[in-house]
Design a protein around this motif. Structure first.
Motif, PDB file in Angstrom:
ATOM      1  N   ARG A 141      60.943 -19.412-119.814  1.00  0.00           N
ATOM      2  CA  ARG A 141      61.241 -20.487-120.646  1.00  0.00           C
ATOM      3  C   ARG A 141      60.425 -20.239-122.047  1.00  0.00           C
ATOM      4  O   ARG A 141      59.359 -19.655-121.868  1.00  0.00           O
ATOM      5  CB  ARG A 141      61.018 -21.856-120.209  1.00  0.00           C
ATOM      6  CG  ARG A 141      61.954 -22.098-118.882  1.00  0.00           C
ATOM      7  CD  ARG A 141      61.986 -23.410-118.533  1.00  0.00           C
ATOM      8  NE  ARG A 141      62.883 -23.803-117.552  1.00  0.00           N
ATOM      9  CZ  ARG A 141      64.361 -24.495-117.674  1.00  0.00           C
ATOM     10  NH1 ARG A 141      64.741 -24.243-118.846  1.00  0.00           N
ATOM     11  NH2 ARG A 141      64.861 -24.561-116.633  1.00  0.00           N
ATOM     12  N   PRO A 142      60.736 -20.987-123.289  1.00  0.00           N
ATOM     13  CA  PRO A 142      60.171 -20.766-124.331  1.00  0.00           C
ATOM     14  C   PRO A 142      58.867 -21.443-124.541  1.00  0.00           C
ATOM     15  O   PRO A 142      57.985 -21.072-125.631  1.00  0.00           O
ATOM     16  CB  PRO A 142      61.304 -20.995-125.450  1.00  0.00           C
ATOM     17  CG  PRO A 142      61.941 -22.217-124.901  1.00  0.00           C
ATOM     18  CD  PRO A 142      62.012 -21.656-123.300  1.00  0.00           C
ATOM     19  N   VAL A 153      59.274 -12.818-123.958  1.00  0.00           N
ATOM     20  CA  VAL A 153      60.280 -13.923-124.516  1.00  0.00           C
ATOM     21  C   VAL A 153      61.204 -12.979-125.421  1.00  0.00           C
ATOM     22  O   VAL A 153      62.454 -13.329-125.290  1.00  0.00           O
ATOM     23  CB  VAL A 153      59.332 -14.808-125.354  1.00  0.00           C
ATOM     24  CG1 VAL A 153      60.105 -15.611-126.376  1.00  0.00           C
ATOM     25  CG2 VAL A 153      58.595 -15.697-124.360  1.00  0.00           C
ATOM     26  N   GLU A 181      64.061 -11.628-123.046  1.00  0.00           N
ATOM     27  CA  GLU A 181      64.901 -12.314-122.148  1.00  0.00           C
ATOM     28  C   GLU A 181      65.382 -13.657-122.813  1.00  0.00           C
ATOM     29  O   GLU A 181      66.611 -14.248-122.580  1.00  0.00           O
ATOM     30  CB  GLU A 181      64.067 -12.947-120.880  1.00  0.00           C
ATOM     31  CG  GLU A 181      63.823 -11.664-119.830  1.00  0.00           C
ATOM     32  CD  GLU A 181      63.365 -12.178-118.665  1.00  0.00           C
ATOM     33  OE1 GLU A 181      63.860 -13.175-118.246  1.00  0.00           O
ATOM     34  OE2 GLU A 181      62.633 -11.241-118.044  1.00  0.00           O
ATOM     35  N   LEU A 182      64.627 -13.975-123.891  1.00  0.00           N
ATOM     36  CA  LEU A 182      65.019 -15.470-124.382  1.00  0.00           C
ATOM     37  C   LEU A 182      65.548 -15.252-125.937  1.00  0.00           C
ATOM     38  O   LEU A 182      66.325 -16.186-126.493  1.00  0.00           O
ATOM     39  CB  LEU A 182      63.834 -16.354-124.452  1.00  0.00           C
ATOM     40  CG  LEU A 182      63.443 -16.605-122.970  1.00  0.00           C
ATOM     41  CD1 LEU A 182      62.228 -17.630-123.223  1.00  0.00           C
ATOM     42  CD2 LEU A 182      64.487 -17.288-122.042  1.00  0.00           C
ATOM     43  N   LEU A 233      65.641 -19.158-129.677  1.00  0.00           N
ATOM     44  CA  LEU A 233      65.366 -18.696-128.184  1.00  0.00           C
ATOM     45  C   LEU A 233      66.231 -19.435-127.369  1.00  0.00           C
ATOM     46  O   LEU A 233      66.375 -20.989-127.452  1.00  0.00           O
ATOM     47  CB  LEU A 233      63.739 -18.906-127.906  1.00  0.00           C
ATOM     48  CG  LEU A 233      62.653 -18.271-128.836  1.00  0.00           C
ATOM     49  CD1 LEU A 233      61.439 -18.532-128.443  1.00  0.00           C
ATOM     50  CD2 LEU A 233      63.301 -16.986-128.838  1.00  0.00           C
ATOM     51  N   ARG A 234      66.833 -19.027-126.383  1.00  0.00           N
ATOM     52  CA  ARG A 234      67.150 -19.809-124.983  1.00  0.00           C
ATOM     53  C   ARG A 234      66.196 -20.258-124.459  1.00  0.00           C
ATOM     54  O   ARG A 234      65.050 -20.158-124.293  1.00  0.00           O
ATOM     55  CB  ARG A 234      67.744 -18.651-124.049  1.00  0.00           C
ATOM     56  CG  ARG A 234      68.898 -17.687-124.729  1.00  0.00           C
ATOM     57  CD  ARG A 234      69.610 -16.948-123.679  1.00  0.00           C
ATOM     58  NE  ARG A 234      70.530 -15.923-123.891  1.00  0.00           N
ATOM     59  CZ  ARG A 234      70.381 -14.591-124.423  1.00  0.00           C
ATOM     60  NH1 ARG A 234      69.162 -14.044-124.424  1.00  0.00           N
ATOM     61  NH2 ARG A 234      71.246 -14.058-125.011  1.00  0.00           N
ATOM     62  N   SER A 235      66.698 -21.595-123.894  1.00  0.00           N
ATOM     63  CA  SER A 235      65.822 -22.569-123.032  1.00  0.00           C
ATOM     64  C   SER A 235      65.452 -22.155-121.422  1.00  0.00           C
ATOM     65  O   SER A 235      64.479 -22.455-121.171  1.00  0.00           O
ATOM     66  CB  SER A 235      66.286 -23.826-123.061  1.00  0.00           C
ATOM     67  OG  SER A 235      67.802 -23.829-122.846  1.00  0.00           O
ATOM     68  N   SER A 285      66.127 -18.047-119.356  1.00  0.00           N
ATOM     69  CA  SER A 285      66.358 -16.849-119.079  1.00  0.00           C
ATOM     70  C   SER A 285      67.632 -16.586-118.550  1.00  0.00           C
ATOM     71  O   SER A 285      68.013 -17.333-117.701  1.00  0.00           O
ATOM     72  CB  SER A 285      65.327 -15.624-118.286  1.00  0.00           C
ATOM     73  OG  SER A 285      65.800 -14.626-118.098  1.00  0.00           O
ATOM     74  N   TYR A 321      70.968 -20.607-115.153  1.00  0.00           N
ATOM     75  CA  TYR A 321      71.271 -20.150-116.503  1.00  0.00           C
ATOM     76  C   TYR A 321      72.683 -20.916-116.726  1.00  0.00           C
ATOM     77  O   TYR A 321      73.671 -20.634-115.925  1.00  0.00           O
ATOM     78  CB  TYR A 321      71.152 -18.800-116.575  1.00  0.00           C
ATOM     79  CG  TYR A 321      71.662 -18.554-118.329  1.00  0.00           C
ATOM     80  CD1 TYR A 321      70.773 -18.694-119.244  1.00  0.00           C
ATOM     81  CD2 TYR A 321      72.823 -18.032-118.357  1.00  0.00           C
ATOM     82  CE1 TYR A 321      71.295 -18.211-120.492  1.00  0.00           C
ATOM     83  CE2 TYR A 321      73.029 -17.528-119.648  1.00  0.00           C
ATOM     84  CZ  TYR A 321      72.569 -17.742-120.909  1.00  0.00           C
ATOM     85  OH  TYR A 321      72.676 -17.391-121.904  1.00  0.00           O
TER      86      TYR A 321
END
Length: 189
Positions: free
Chosen positions: A41-42, A67, A70-71, A77-79, A81, A87
């Motif tokens: 996660r971020p 990060v 995957e994000l 950034l995705r919250s 992965s 997901y």
């Protein structure tokens, strides 16, 4: 004062001992009562991006690389992965479905700012990195001119392509963090 310096160093060492995932080379998301959540996660980007980072050097590079891989998306950034079974890459449906996706893969635009700062710090603010960070901002600049509310940045985006803008179409924290990163990390004076 050495007391404050020594205390800060003890906190940093404790943080790394508690949160560093040696196998994955990134930070655990949660560590509590012997439980460690390995979700990517971020949140971990703040350990590198803050003005007094608790993760530096090679560890910082590893966090940023993970990060990035995957994000990172063109708009933030995705919250979570996409490799996680929890997901949710599309923020749509009724309120229940949207609430369920909010922190399970939805892209947050404001997180681009801390990511750029962490990226620059972990690469010693090199000219090559400055150029790459400027390239990270270009898609957001395009978004400012054509998507949602012209002249601003959306709150969130789908985690899956085509990264459609969602949520609040004019979000102050998205604008301010991208602008902060641009001024502090990208611009050359």
């Amino acid at each position: 004062d050495t007391f404050y310096h020594d205390t800060a160093e003890k906190v940093r060492e404790s943080f790394i001992r508690t949160f560093w995932n040696e196998d994955g080379k990134y930070l655990y998301d949660v560590a509590r009562d012997g439980y460690k959540d390995g979700s990517v996660r971020p949140n971990q980007i703040f350990a590198v991006s803050l003005s007094n980072p608790v993760v530096q050097g090679e560890m910082a590079k590893r966090v940023v690389e993970r990060v990035w891989r995957e994000l990172y998306t063109a708009y933030g950034l995705r919250s979570l992965s996409p490799d996680s079974k929890e997901y949710a890459g599309i923020y749509a449906g009724d309120q229940y479905k949207r609430d369920g996706a909010y922190h399970q893969g939805t892209v947050w635009g404001w997180l681009l700012g801390p990511f750029i700062t962490a990226y620059m710090k972990s690469n010693d603010y090199s000219q090559e990195c400055r150029k790459r960070a400027a390239d990270m901002i270009k898609p957001v600049a395009d978004h400012l001119m054509k998507d949602a509310c012209i002249g601003t940045i959306s709150e969130i985006f789908d985690g899956n392509e085509p990264l459609l803008p969602r949520g609040c179409f004019a979000q102050a924290w998205s604008v301010s963090e991208v602008l902060r990163a641009y001024v502090e990390d990208v611009m050359v004076f």
